[in-house]
Design a protein around this motif. Structure first.
Motif, PDB file in Angstrom:
ATOM      1  N   HIS A  35       0.852  -1.046  -0.042  1.00  0.00           N
ATOM      2  CA  HIS A  35       0.139   0.182  -0.055  1.00  0.00           C
ATOM      3  C   HIS A  35       0.926   1.193  -0.004  1.00  0.00           C
ATOM      4  O   HIS A  35       0.854   1.977   0.781  1.00  0.00           O
ATOM      5  N   PRO A  36       1.866   1.350  -0.997  1.00  0.00           N
ATOM      6  CA  PRO A  36       2.573   2.346  -0.887  1.00  0.00           C
ATOM      7  C   PRO A  36       2.174   4.032  -0.960  1.00  0.00           C
ATOM      8  O   PRO A  36       2.568   4.900  -0.459  1.00  0.00           O
ATOM      9  N   LEU A  37       0.929   3.974  -1.545  1.00  0.00           N
ATOM     10  CA  LEU A  37       0.411   5.235  -1.531  1.00  0.00           C
ATOM     11  C   LEU A  37      -0.176   5.849  -0.478  1.00  0.00           C
ATOM     12  O   LEU A  37      -0.725   6.992  -0.038  1.00  0.00           O
ATOM     13  N   ARG A  38      -0.835   4.851   0.536  1.00  0.00           N
ATOM     14  CA  ARG A  38      -1.388   5.082   1.889  1.00  0.00           C
ATOM     15  C   ARG A  38      -0.129   4.815   2.909  1.00  0.00           C
ATOM     16  O   ARG A  38      -0.660   4.725   4.116  1.00  0.00           O
ATOM     17  N   TYR A  39       0.855   4.483   2.788  1.00  0.00           N
ATOM     18  CA  TYR A  39       1.939   4.172   3.656  1.00  0.00           C
ATOM     19  C   TYR A  39       2.210   5.372   4.775  1.00  0.00           C
ATOM     20  O   TYR A  39       2.054   5.070   5.771  1.00  0.00           O
TER      21      TYR A  39
END
Length: 310
Positions: free
Chosen positions: A126-130
Motif C-alpha cells: 500500500h505505497p500510496l497510503r503508507y
C-alpha cells in the motif's frame, strides 16, 4: 514475588566444557561485544542526525538498535567479568533481574520484528497510503505495545521461576541465569514453572512467527506482481535483510526452549550466538549495508573532522 531461599547468591559456572579457555573466550567476546555496541551506536547516530532518515522504517530500525545494544548487555558484562578471573557469584536479586531483562528485551525485540514486517507490508503493498497508515502516533503506539508485551511475558516467567524454594546447591551450570539452568536448583516441584515457561515462550514465538509469515506472504505476492524488474529487486533487497535478521532471532529460541531434551553445550553455543553474535550481525544485515545509513554516517564523520580541524 515471594523469596524462599536459604542462600543469597548463585555461582555461575560458565560455558560448559570450556575449562582452560577463559582467556581466549574473554578476548573473543570482548571484541564481539564492543563491535556490537559500536555498530548499533553508529546506526543510532546516523538515524538521529539525518532528517532524511526520520521515516517509519528507520524509526523502527533505531529502536531495534537500542534493543541490540541493551540485550547483550544483560549477560555479557558479567560473563566477561568472571572470564577475566573475577568472582563468579551473582546475587539472588541479580539472578532474577538477569532472567527478567533477558526475556523482557528478547521478547520485545521479537514483537518489534513483527511490527517491522507489518511496516514493510504496508510500504510495498500500500505505497500510496503508507505515510497516513504509519503516521508517528501509530509507530510510537506499536513500539510501546512491543515493550508492554515483553514486560508482561518476562514478568510471568520470572514470577513463576522465583516463587519456588531454592536451597542446597546454588551452582548454576551455565553462563547466565536462564530458566532451564535455574529451575533444576529448586527444592520444590518445578513442573508448573517448566510448563508455563515452555508454553509461554513457545506460544509467543509461534504467534510472532505466524504474524511475520502472513506479512511476508503478502509481500511475496506483491513482489511477483511488480512488472518492473528494478522495483521488484529493490523490494526484495529491502525485505531479505529484515527476513534474515528474523531467522537469526527465532532460530535460537526454537532450539533452546522447544528441544525435547536439554543439551547444555548446544544450548550455550546457541545462546552465545543469540546474545552476542546476532545483535552484532543485525547492525550489518539491517542497517550498515543500507546506502542511506552509510551516506548519513559519512556526513557525521566529515562534520566531526571539520569541527576538530576548525
Amino acid at each position: 514475588m515471594r523469596k524462599h531461599t536459604e542462600f543469597h547468591e548463585f555461582i555461575l559456572l560458565g560455558i560448559p566444557q570450556t575449562e582452560g579457555l577463559e582467556t581466549v573466550l574473554f578476548v573473543i567476546f570482548s571484541f564481539a561485544y564492543l563491535f556490537t555496541l559500536l555498530g548499533n551506536l553508529l546506526i543510532l547516530t546516523a538515524i538521529v542526525s539525518s532528517s532524511t532518515l526520520h521515516t517509519p522504517m528507520y524509526f523502527f530500525l533505531g529502536r531495534l538498535s537500542i534493543f541490540d545494544t541493551l540485550f547483550p548487555s544483560v549477560t555479557c558484562p558479567k560473563m566477561l567479568y568472571y572470564l577475566s578471573g573475577q568472582s563468579q557469584a551473582l546475587s539472588y536479586k541479580g539472578c532474577a533481574a538477569q532472567l527478567f531483562f533477558y526475556h523482557f528485551l528478547g521478547s520485545s525485540e521479537g514483537c518489534l520484528y513483527s511490527v517491522m514486517a507489518y511496516d514493510r507490508f504496508v510500504a510495498i503493498c500500500h505505497p500510496l497510503r503508507y505515510m497516513p497508515i504509519m503516521r508517528p502516533g501509530v509507530c510510537v503506539s506499536l513500539v510501546m505495545a512491543a515493550w508492554l508485551a515483553g514486560c508482561l511475558h518476562a514478568t510471568i516467567l520470572t514470577s513463576f521461576t522465583f516463587r519456588l524454594t531454592y536451597c542446597g546447591s546454588n551452582r548454576v551450570e551455565y553462563f547466565f541465569c536462564d530458566i532451564p539452568a535455574v529451575l533444576p536448583l529448586a527444592c520444590t516441584d518445578s513442573s508448573l514453572a517448566q510448563k508455563v515457561g515452555s508454553t509461554n515462550v513457545g506460544f509467543l514465538a509461534l504467534m510472532l512467527w505466524f504474524s511475520v509469515c502472513i506479512s511476508y506472504t503478502r509481500i511475496g505476492i506483491a513482489i511477483l506482481r511488480i512488472r518492473s524488474a528494478e522495483g521488484g529487486k529493490k523490494a526484495f533487497s529491502t525485505c531479505s535483510a529484515h527476513l534474515t535478521a528474523i531467522l537469526c532471532a527465532y532460530g535460537p529460541v526454537i532450539i533452546i526452549y522447544l528441544q525435547p531434551s536439554p543439551n547444555p553445550l548446544l544450548g550455550a553455543v546457541v545462546q552465545i550466538l543469540n546474545n552476542i553474535v546476532s545483535p552484532m550481525l543485525n547492525s550489518l544485515i539491517d542497517s550498515l549495508r543500507n546506502r542511506e545509513v552509510k551516506r548519513s554516517l559519512r556526513r557525521v564523520f566529515y562534520n566531526a573532522v571539520f569541527i576538530s580541524l576548525a
